[in-house]
Design a protein around this motif. Structure first.
Motif, PDB file in Angstrom:
ATOM      1  N   ALA A 233     -55.457 -39.521 -75.786  1.00 15.01           N
ATOM      2  CA  ALA A 233     -54.911 -40.730 -76.401  1.00 15.01           C
ATOM      3  C   ALA A 233     -55.936 -41.395 -77.308  1.00 15.01           C
ATOM      4  CB  ALA A 233     -54.459 -41.711 -75.313  1.00 15.01           C
ATOM      5  N   TYR A 234     -57.189 -41.396 -76.853  1.00 13.51           N
ATOM      6  CA  TYR A 234     -58.247 -42.015 -77.670  1.00 13.51           C
ATOM      7  C   TYR A 234     -58.458 -41.223 -78.957  1.00 13.51           C
ATOM      8  CZ  TYR A 234     -62.845 -43.637 -79.148  1.00 13.51           C
ATOM      9  OH  TYR A 234     -63.891 -44.126 -79.876  1.00 13.51           O
ATOM     10  N   ASP A 235     -58.464 -39.871 -78.827  1.00 11.38           N
ATOM     11  CA  ASP A 235     -58.650 -39.025 -80.022  1.00 11.38           C
ATOM     12  C   ASP A 235     -57.528 -39.295 -81.036  1.00 11.38           C
ATOM     13  OD1 ASP A 235     -60.900 -37.958 -78.898  1.00 11.38           O
ATOM     14  OD2 ASP A 235     -59.912 -36.138 -78.140  1.00 11.38           O
ATOM     15  N   ALA A 239     -57.911 -40.920 -84.785  1.00 13.35           N
ATOM     16  CA  ALA A 239     -57.356 -40.259 -85.969  1.00 13.35           C
ATOM     17  C   ALA A 239     -56.458 -41.226 -86.760  1.00 13.35           C
ATOM     18  CB  ALA A 239     -56.569 -39.019 -85.548  1.00 13.35           C
ATOM     19  N   GLU A 240     -55.641 -41.990 -86.041  1.00 14.98           N
ATOM     20  CA  GLU A 240     -54.763 -42.948 -86.717  1.00 14.98           C
ATOM     21  C   GLU A 240     -55.578 -44.043 -87.417  1.00 14.98           C
ATOM     22  OE1 GLU A 240     -52.015 -44.391 -83.866  1.00 14.98           O
ATOM     23  OE2 GLU A 240     -50.972 -42.480 -83.629  1.00 14.98           O
ATOM     24  N   TYR A 241     -56.663 -44.510 -86.744  1.00 12.05           N
ATOM     25  CA  TYR A 241     -57.512 -45.531 -87.357  1.00 12.05           C
ATOM     26  C   TYR A 241     -58.184 -44.992 -88.618  1.00 12.05           C
ATOM     27  CZ  TYR A 241     -61.579 -48.455 -88.223  1.00 12.05           C
ATOM     28  OH  TYR A 241     -62.530 -49.224 -88.820  1.00 12.05           O
ATOM     29  N   ALA A 267     -54.536 -50.652 -86.142  1.00 19.78           N
ATOM     30  CA  ALA A 267     -54.993 -49.345 -85.647  1.00 19.78           C
ATOM     31  C   ALA A 267     -56.326 -49.470 -84.946  1.00 19.78           C
ATOM     32  CB  ALA A 267     -55.090 -48.359 -86.819  1.00 19.78           C
ATOM     33  N   GLU A 268     -57.183 -50.374 -85.456  1.00 23.18           N
ATOM     34  CA  GLU A 268     -58.492 -50.555 -84.815  1.00 23.18           C
ATOM     35  C   GLU A 268     -58.332 -51.183 -83.432  1.00 23.18           C
ATOM     36  OE1 GLU A 268     -62.941 -52.272 -85.886  1.00 23.18           O
ATOM     37  OE2 GLU A 268     -61.213 -53.028 -86.974  1.00 23.18           O
ATOM     38  N   LEU A 269     -57.405 -52.163 -83.321  1.00 24.25           N
ATOM     39  CA  LEU A 269     -57.136 -52.757 -82.003  1.00 24.25           C
ATOM     40  C   LEU A 269     -56.627 -51.712 -81.023  1.00 24.25           C
ATOM     41  CD1 LEU A 269     -55.448 -56.132 -83.045  1.00 24.25           C
ATOM     42  CD2 LEU A 269     -57.717 -55.802 -82.042  1.00 24.25           C
TER      43      LEU A 269
END
Length: 590
Positions: A233-235, A239-241, A267-269
């Motif tokens: 999920a973090y990866d 990628a989205e950020y 996205a950063e949040l």
């Protein structure tokens, strides 16, 4: 007879005189004990209405001076009401790193130590470490497949052990069936009993060890799965950020860039939230791994002891079988013994394979958990390296200058103050921007005012050159049944000056007008008290009766009202004492 009649007449006259005197004095005493009231008659006519309000002058637009990091103020270089130009020095900051940069550096040092500890604990090669750092480690699916394959090998090995044990048990039963030995087997039987006892104890110890090991192993497996999911999920969030950040950096249109900025911030949040969840999962996994390491040795020892005791019992049974076969059908006995030897050897091989598969399973899980831990620690470290670099790049130095020209209307800090990121340090009124004064009025009052109306300033005590014009009328956000009157202030005004304004000169005819002093108010609303007369043998008596009213409009002395009034009533304006509804009163004219 005549004298008697005269006496009766005189007595009657005297009685009537006494009653008349008493009545006069009682009325006089009662009247002077009543509350005295003044009245005026309800009228009709015109009322010229004005709307009044008070407030403080404020800037219609202002610029807030802020910084994006936590710093300490060394000096404040301007004063309130000072005129500043673009580039003028406003504040001097202490020459130290911001609190955010200090905290980021501390976190980075901790993350570097955690990463090095994870690498050394895992015992991987330099090439394997470099592969992980390059992001070339196995995928989540590959890791799951490796663990599933290792678990399947253990399951298959255990099935082989169970099958070999069943074969041994079957041959032993056949040996017992054909045995007619009369040889003394006391020692061998005792050895079997001792071996069974030790095997039973070893199996009990294994069961106890398994009861302690199984939930810990299950928690470890769940934590590993949770860590892998959190990492995935973090990866994805990273990628989205990165994609949102690239879209923001590539965008050249200012309007679209603001939208891209919002998407990048969101996205950063999401990425930071995923990172916190990953850190939590990593902490849970580390705890579960430590717990597993604590019970793994005891479990492995108990399992090895159980295997040894089972083999010892098999050997004891073998020796007993050999002793029983003495003197029986030699050919059949030899055949069964040969089968038993083969089955026993197969059981030993199966147990060896099970031990090997179990050891391989542990190596696989340790290797994968080590890779996940290292990858997570490396990601945390590199993220913090980027954060430190970003904070260092945007460090503002020690001087804060004015971005615009204008007037300083407020200074929120002093020398020695520690300012948090985005706290307002100073407010500047830009050049050539309007000043306004605003106040709340009722809806009825707002209807009497129009944009462009000139407002009279009632308290311009010093005769300053000040004027006010209604510039806007808006709903009051604090009270939706009211409106806000906004007046543009021009002339010799400053932020914080207080004025009372009067607006409107509209005249209208109204059927029911009463003195404003006659209007009273309690928890049930506004009302007036009117005089109600009642005739008695001793004269008229006056009472105060309540009539509920709604005030339509007012000027300085009169108010137009609506209520249950005919238009000819007399209303009470003043009283010598407080009075209540239906209380008897005395008119001031009497």
């Amino acid at each position: 007879m005549t004298d008697r009649k005269d006496k009766i007449k005189n007595i009657t006259i005297i009685f009537l005189l006494v009653m008349l005197i008493l009545t006069f004095f009682s009325n006089t005493i009662m009247n002077y004990s009543l509350v005295e009231v003044s009245t005026q008659q309800v009228t009709s006519g015109q009322i010229t209405s004005k709307v009044r309000g008070s407030g403080s002058v404020e800037a219609s637009e202002s610029y807030s001076v802020t910084i994006e990091e936590t710093r300490k103020i060394a000096t404040v270089n301007v004063k309130k009401d000072a005129e500043v130009a673009t580039g003028d020095l406003l504040f001097t900051l202490e020459d130290t790193d911001s609190d955010e940069l200090d905290a980021a550096k501390k976190s980075l040092n901790e993350a570097q130590a955690a990463y090095e500890s994870a690498v050394l604990t895992a015992g991987i090669t330099v090439a394997e470490r470099q592969s992980i750092e390059a992001g070339k480690g196995s995928s989540l699916t590959q890791k799951q497949n490796e663990i599933a394959a290792a678990n399947q090998r253990v399951k298959d090995a255990q099935a082989a052990v169970d099958a070999a044990q069943a074969s041994v048990d079957k041959i032993k039963a056949q040996i017992d069936a054909v045995s007619n030995s009369t040889a003394d087997t006391t020692a061998e039987e005792k050895a079997v009993l001792d071996a069974e006892k030790k095997n039973s104890e070893a199996q009990d110890s294994l069961t106890s060890a398994e009861s302690a090991y199984t939930p810990v192993k299950s928690a470890y497996d769940a934590a590993l799965s949770g860590l892998q999911s959190a990492q995935s999920a973090y990866d994805e969030a990273v990628a989205e950020y990165n994609a949102a950040k690239k879209a923001y950096n590539d965008e050249t249109d200012a309007t679209k860039k603001a939208s891209k900025k919002d998407a990048m911030d969101a996205a950063e949040l999401a990425m930071n939230k995923a990172k916190r969840q990953l850190d939590t999962a990593q902490s849970t996994f580390n705890t579960c791994q430590a717990n597993l390491n604590k019970v793994q040795g005891s479990y492995d020892s108990a399992k090895s002891a159980a295997t040894d005791s089972k083999n010892a019992l098999s050997n004891a049974n073998y020796n007993l079988s050999v002793k029983k076969l003495t003197g029986t059908n030699t050919a059949e006995a030899n055949n069964l013994q040969a089968q038993l030897n083969t089955a026993t050897a197969a059981l030993t091989d199966a147990n060896t394979a099970l031990t090997s598969a179990t050891n391989d399973q542990k190596k696989v899980t340790d290797k994968i958990s080590g890779e996940v831990t290292i990858a997570s620690a490396y990601k945390t470290m590199t993220d913090l390296q980027e954060e430190v670099a970003k904070l260092q790049a945007k460090s503002i130095g020690t001087e804060i200058t004015s971005p615009i020209s204008g007037t300083v209307t407020d200074i929120a800090v002093t020398a020695g103050t520690t300012v948090n990121a985005n706290d307002v340090m100073m407010t500047i009124q830009p050049e050539n921007k309007a000043y306004v004064l605003q106040f709340s009025v009722t809806e009825n009052q707002a209807k009497k005012v129009r944009v462009g109306d000139t407002a009279e300033i009632l308290n311009n005590w010093y005769g300053n050159d000040v004027s006010a014009v209604v510039s806007a009328i808006r709903k009051d956000p604090q009270n939706r049944s009211n409106s806000i009157i906004i007046c543009e202030m021009k002339g010799d005004v400053s932020v914080g000056d207080s004025y009372t304004l009067s607006i409107g000169e509209q005249s209208s005819n109204y059927d029911t007008i009463v003195p404003t002093s006659a209007i009273r108010e309690d928890s049930n609303g506004k009302f007036i008290l009117i005089i109600e007369s009642k005739s008695t043998p001793l004269g008229n008596r006056y009472y105060a009766r309540r009539v509920d009213v709604d005030v339509i409009t007012s000027d300085d002395t009169k108010s137009a009202v609506t209520g249950a009034l005919e238009g000819y009533e007399y209303v009470i304006t003043t009283t010598t004492k407080p009075i209540k509804e239906n209380e008897q009163v005395r008119l001031a004219s009497e």
